[in-house]
Motif scaffolding. Structure first.
Motif, mmCIF file in Angstrom:
data_model
loop_
_atom_site.group_PDB
_atom_site.id
_atom_site.type_symbol
_atom_site.label_atom_id
_atom_site.label_comp_id
_atom_site.label_asym_id
_atom_site.label_seq_id
_atom_site.Cartn_x
_atom_site.Cartn_y
_atom_site.Cartn_z
ATOM 1 N N ALA A 208 0.833 -1.209 0.000
ATOM 2 C CA ALA A 208 0.000 0.000 0.000
ATOM 3 C C ALA A 208 0.861 1.251 0.000
ATOM 4 O O ALA A 208 0.547 2.236 -0.678
ATOM 5 N N VAL A 211 2.042 1.977 -3.513
ATOM 6 C CA VAL A 211 0.989 2.574 -4.350
ATOM 7 C C VAL A 211 0.792 4.042 -3.994
ATOM 8 O O VAL A 211 0.712 4.914 -4.877
ATOM 9 N N VAL A 215 1.343 7.544 -6.209
ATOM 10 C CA VAL A 215 0.290 8.573 -6.337
ATOM 11 C C VAL A 215 0.843 9.939 -5.925
ATOM 12 O O VAL A 215 0.599 10.955 -6.607
#
Length: 387
Positions: A208, A211, A215
């Motif tokens: 996570a 990711v 972003v």
């Protein structure tokens, strides 16, 4: 069975690899292979469903280099909390020297190239390349007091802070504050996840984080602020244990792939077929300001800082050792190449000459530092043998 240490985690081999990559970039740019490589570097790669559409050159400078800055920020955070800059008494001397190593090169550059379109290049000769400087010190400095390495490390880290500020403040353009806000929000989520990972060690959290980190980078790239700043922010907020693991995992890739690829791409410039007198003042300003400005600024301000030492600080370095640190500080390279690309982004000819100035000035500083550091190391070895 003898276990061989990974040379990519050392200091000498990565520095040599970086130099070789830059030399190859400059060589291929001036061979018939230039056109084919240029087509590849100018080719665009877009991410479907987003506004991200960058050339290969931009993916290297904005994408891969963000990972380098992530690792730099992790090391910076460690030094500020547990290392050589974790107190005022430790930081004041290299901070003053670093200030001189920024101010004097800027003044020299502006004196030479302060008029016309070239004046915007003044941040370029302010950087010190940690990998190169410590690599040269490791190669030629056997026998030097550890205080020289500590001083140089602190100096180079402070230089990186200044370079990061320049990138964030000077080269932002048409800022999209919504995208910037989304990037900051992603950094906050990344911070929370890193502390959760620190507490639980669950591998899903690490995925996570990856990711969310991407972003944060993407939003920063779309905001108009240089995307490498996302790497800096992510490295600064990461919890200590995950940060140490990330740095350990990424170090070989950064040293063995990311920095050499960036060096090759950044040094891929055609040498102008003109007489030296026809070269831009930006070239001469950087060529002189890096090796000359750095050694004068670091030595002079370093000497002044040692006259006002705070109680409890490390013993003062003697003047020749300060000069050794100063000549090592003139190896600008990685951050200077990035600053050259940013400062002259809209003028390809000036950008190429500025890059040649960075390569030439860094090479002069590298040769001088190798000679001077070797002399100082031999001096200390003779003292040790005579004792």
């Amino acid at each position: 069975m003898r276990i061989t240490a990974n040379p990519l985690r050392g200091q000498q081999f990565p520095a040599a690899l970086l130099l070789a990559a830059a030399a190859l970039g400059l060589l291929f740019a001036n061979l018939p292979a230039h056109d084919g490589i240029a087509v590849v570097l100018d080719g665009h790669i877009a991410i479907p469903g987003t506004a991200l559409d960058l050339s290969v050159h931009e993916w290297v400078a904005d994408g891969l280099l963000a990972i380098f800055f992530l690792v730099v920020a992790i090391e910076l955070r460690h030094e500020l909390t547990h290392g050589e800059l974790n107190s005022l008494s430790k930081a004041v001397q290299p901070a003053i020297a670093a200030g001189g190593g920024v101010i004097v090169p800027i003044l020299i550059y502006l004196l030479i190239a302060g008029g016309g379109a070239t004046h915007v290049g003044w941040p370029i000769p302010t950087a010190t390349d940690i990998a190169f400087a410590l690599g040269v010190l490791a190669m030629f400095g056997k026998g030097l007091p550890s205080a020289v390495r500590v001083f140089l490390l602190a100096l180079a880290i402070l230089d990186d802070i200044i370079g990061i500020v320049f990138i964030a403040v000077l080269f932002a353009h048409d800022v999209d504050w919504l995208m910037f806000g989304l990037s900051v929000a992603a950094v906050v989520v990344f911070w929370a996840l890193s502390h959760w990972l620190h507490a639980t060690g669950h591998p899903g959290i690490a995925v996570a984080m990856g990711v969310v980190g991407v972003v944060a980078w993407g939003c920063m790239a779309l905001s108009g602020i240089h995307a490498t700043i996302a790497g800096v922010l992510l490295g600064l907020v990461m919890a200590p244990v995950p940060a140490a693991r990330v740095r350990h995992a990424l170090e070989p890739t950064v040293n063995g792939l990311i920095l050499p690829v960036f060096a090759f791409v950044a040094a891929f410039v055609v040498i102008p077929q003109v007489s030296p007198l026809q070269l831009s003042p930006a070239f001469w300003g950087i060529l002189i300001a890096l090796p000359v400005g750095k050694v004068i600024g670091i030595t002079l301000f370093g000497w002044l800082s040692l006259q006002i030492r705070l109680r409890g600080t490390a013993p003062a370095l003697v003047l020749p050792d300060l000069i050794a640190a100063g000549v090592l500080g003139g190896i600008g390279f990685t951050v200077s190449l990035l600053l050259a690309n940013l400062a002259f982004a809209t003028d390809a000819a000036l950008r190429d000459e500025a890059i040649l100035g960075v390569l030439g000035g860094s090479l002069i500083a590298l040769v001088l530092s190798g000679i001077f550091v070797s002399m100082r190391a031999r001096h200390y070895r003779m003292l040790a043998n005579a004792a």
